[in-house]
Design a protein around this motif. Sequence first.
Motif, mmCIF file in Angstrom:
data_model
loop_
_atom_site.group_PDB
_atom_site.id
_atom_site.type_symbol
_atom_site.label_atom_id
_atom_site.label_comp_id
_atom_site.label_asym_id
_atom_site.label_seq_id
_atom_site.Cartn_x
_atom_site.Cartn_y
_atom_site.Cartn_z
ATOM 1 N N TRP A 49 11.108 -9.388 -90.477
ATOM 2 C CA TRP A 49 11.865 -10.611 -90.696
ATOM 3 C C TRP A 49 11.729 -11.505 -89.475
ATOM 4 N N MET A 50 11.391 -12.774 -89.693
ATOM 5 C CA MET A 50 11.161 -13.683 -88.581
ATOM 6 C C MET A 50 12.352 -14.599 -88.318
ATOM 7 N N GLY A 51 12.965 -15.068 -89.380
ATOM 8 C CA GLY A 51 14.088 -15.969 -89.187
ATOM 9 C C GLY A 51 14.556 -16.535 -90.515
ATOM 10 N N VAL A 52 15.673 -17.239 -90.462
ATOM 11 C CA VAL A 52 16.290 -17.780 -91.666
ATOM 12 C C VAL A 52 16.916 -19.135 -91.371
ATOM 13 N N MET A 53 16.853 -19.988 -92.379
ATOM 14 C CA MET A 53 17.632 -21.225 -92.340
ATOM 15 C C MET A 53 18.586 -21.183 -93.519
ATOM 16 N N ASN A 54 19.871 -21.253 -93.235
ATOM 17 C CA ASN A 54 20.855 -21.236 -94.305
ATOM 18 C C ASN A 54 20.950 -22.585 -94.999
ATOM 19 N N TYR A 55 21.670 -22.611 -96.106
ATOM 20 C CA TYR A 55 21.810 -23.827 -96.905
ATOM 21 C C TYR A 55 22.401 -24.978 -96.092
ATOM 22 N N ASP A 56 23.169 -24.636 -95.050
ATOM 23 C CA ASP A 56 23.815 -25.667 -94.235
ATOM 24 C C ASP A 56 22.957 -26.112 -93.060
ATOM 25 N N GLY A 57 21.737 -25.581 -92.986
ATOM 26 C CA GLY A 57 20.822 -25.994 -91.931
ATOM 27 C C GLY A 57 20.853 -25.134 -90.689
ATOM 28 N N ASN A 58 21.816 -24.223 -90.592
ATOM 29 C CA ASN A 58 21.860 -23.344 -89.433
ATOM 30 C C ASN A 58 20.700 -22.348 -89.478
ATOM 31 N N THR A 59 20.165 -22.053 -88.300
ATOM 32 C CA THR A 59 19.025 -21.142 -88.211
ATOM 33 C C THR A 59 19.349 -19.933 -87.344
ATOM 34 N N TYR A 60 18.709 -18.828 -87.680
ATOM 35 C CA TYR A 60 18.833 -17.583 -86.928
ATOM 36 C C TYR A 60 17.449 -16.948 -86.878
ATOM 37 N N TYR A 61 17.139 -16.393 -85.706
ATOM 38 C CA TYR A 61 15.795 -15.864 -85.519
ATOM 39 C C TYR A 61 15.813 -14.414 -85.072
ATOM 40 N N ASN A 62 14.724 -13.708 -85.389
ATOM 41 C CA ASN A 62 14.510 -12.374 -84.865
ATOM 42 C C ASN A 62 14.441 -12.485 -83.339
ATOM 43 N N PRO A 63 15.268 -11.737 -82.620
ATOM 44 C CA PRO A 63 15.265 -11.871 -81.152
ATOM 45 C C PRO A 63 13.894 -11.668 -80.521
ATOM 46 N N SER A 64 13.078 -10.826 -81.125
ATOM 47 C CA SER A 64 11.762 -10.553 -80.550
ATOM 48 C C SER A 64 10.804 -11.730 -80.706
ATOM 49 N N LEU A 65 11.134 -12.669 -81.591
ATOM 50 C CA LEU A 65 10.263 -13.821 -81.847
ATOM 51 C C LEU A 65 10.933 -15.147 -81.528
ATOM 52 N N LYS A 66 12.178 -15.092 -81.130
ATOM 53 C CA LYS A 66 12.998 -16.302 -81.029
ATOM 54 C C LYS A 66 12.386 -17.362 -80.131
ATOM 55 N N SER A 67 11.785 -16.935 -79.031
ATOM 56 C CA SER A 67 11.267 -17.913 -78.065
ATOM 57 C C SER A 67 10.053 -18.668 -78.610
ATOM 58 N N ARG A 68 9.431 -18.139 -79.669
ATOM 59 C CA ARG A 68 8.213 -18.771 -80.197
ATOM 60 C C ARG A 68 8.378 -19.339 -81.604
ATOM 61 N N THR A 69 9.539 -19.165 -82.215
ATOM 62 C CA THR A 69 9.707 -19.472 -83.636
ATOM 63 C C THR A 69 10.641 -20.647 -83.858
ATOM 64 N N SER A 70 10.269 -21.468 -84.828
ATOM 65 C CA SER A 70 11.127 -22.575 -85.235
ATOM 66 C C SER A 70 11.016 -22.749 -86.751
ATOM 67 N N ILE A 71 12.166 -22.867 -87.399
ATOM 68 C CA ILE A 71 12.209 -23.137 -88.839
ATOM 69 C C ILE A 71 12.882 -24.479 -89.041
ATOM 70 N N SER A 72 12.262 -25.303 -89.855
ATOM 71 C CA SER A 72 12.807 -26.626 -90.149
ATOM 72 C C SER A 72 12.714 -26.876 -91.651
ATOM 73 N N ARG A 73 13.302 -27.992 -92.087
ATOM 74 C CA ARG A 73 13.244 -28.289 -93.515
ATOM 75 C C ARG A 73 13.159 -29.787 -93.751
ATOM 76 N N ASP A 74 12.638 -30.120 -94.912
ATOM 77 C CA ASP A 74 12.601 -31.497 -95.399
ATOM 78 C C ASP A 74 13.257 -31.468 -96.773
ATOM 79 N N THR A 75 14.512 -31.834 -96.829
ATOM 80 C CA THR A 75 15.244 -31.733 -98.092
ATOM 81 C C THR A 75 14.730 -32.728 -99.125
ATOM 82 N N SER A 76 14.152 -33.830 -98.681
ATOM 83 C CA SER A 76 13.619 -34.817 -99.633
ATOM 84 C C SER A 76 12.412 -34.263 -100.394
ATOM 85 N N LYS A 77 11.727 -33.317 -99.766
ATOM 86 C CA LYS A 77 10.569 -32.693 -100.408
ATOM 87 C C LYS A 77 10.872 -31.274 -100.885
ATOM 88 N N ASN A 78 12.109 -30.830 -100.646
ATOM 89 C CA ASN A 78 12.513 -29.469 -100.998
ATOM 90 C C ASN A 78 11.530 -28.446 -100.427
#
Length: 117
Positions: A49-78
């Motif tokens: 598991w690398m990370g998650v973005m919840n429905y409210d936009g909050n993100t959580y990452y695997n600690p072992s990958l956190k420094s290199r990982t980013s999750i984002s979203r574009d709600t207009s494009k789903n």
Amino acid sequence: QVQLQESGPGLVKSSQTLSLSCTVSGGSLTTSYYAWSWIRQPPGKGLEWMGVMNYDGNTYYNPSLKSRTSISRDTSKNRFSLQLSSVTPEDTAVYHCAVMASTNDYWGQGTQVTVSS
């Protein structure tokens, strides 16, 4: 039924940033209590598991990958995206996007990413 489809380059060079997108249909990124994840499986190894973005936009990452990982979203494009920086050949894996919905989990088919040295 929610459907997810990963997209992105299949080959990335070491030290570069891996960028993948997950396009969602049959559901919305902002549906309450849905959690949108990235998960990978290196060859011959188990799921990571690398990370998650919840429905409210909050993100959580695997600690072992956190420094290199980013999750984002574009709600207009789903669509939600993964960026993994400073990749090495050890980041070679099948990358999946998935959603943990209220009663079910749905997964994309996965996309192979190979990191060349």
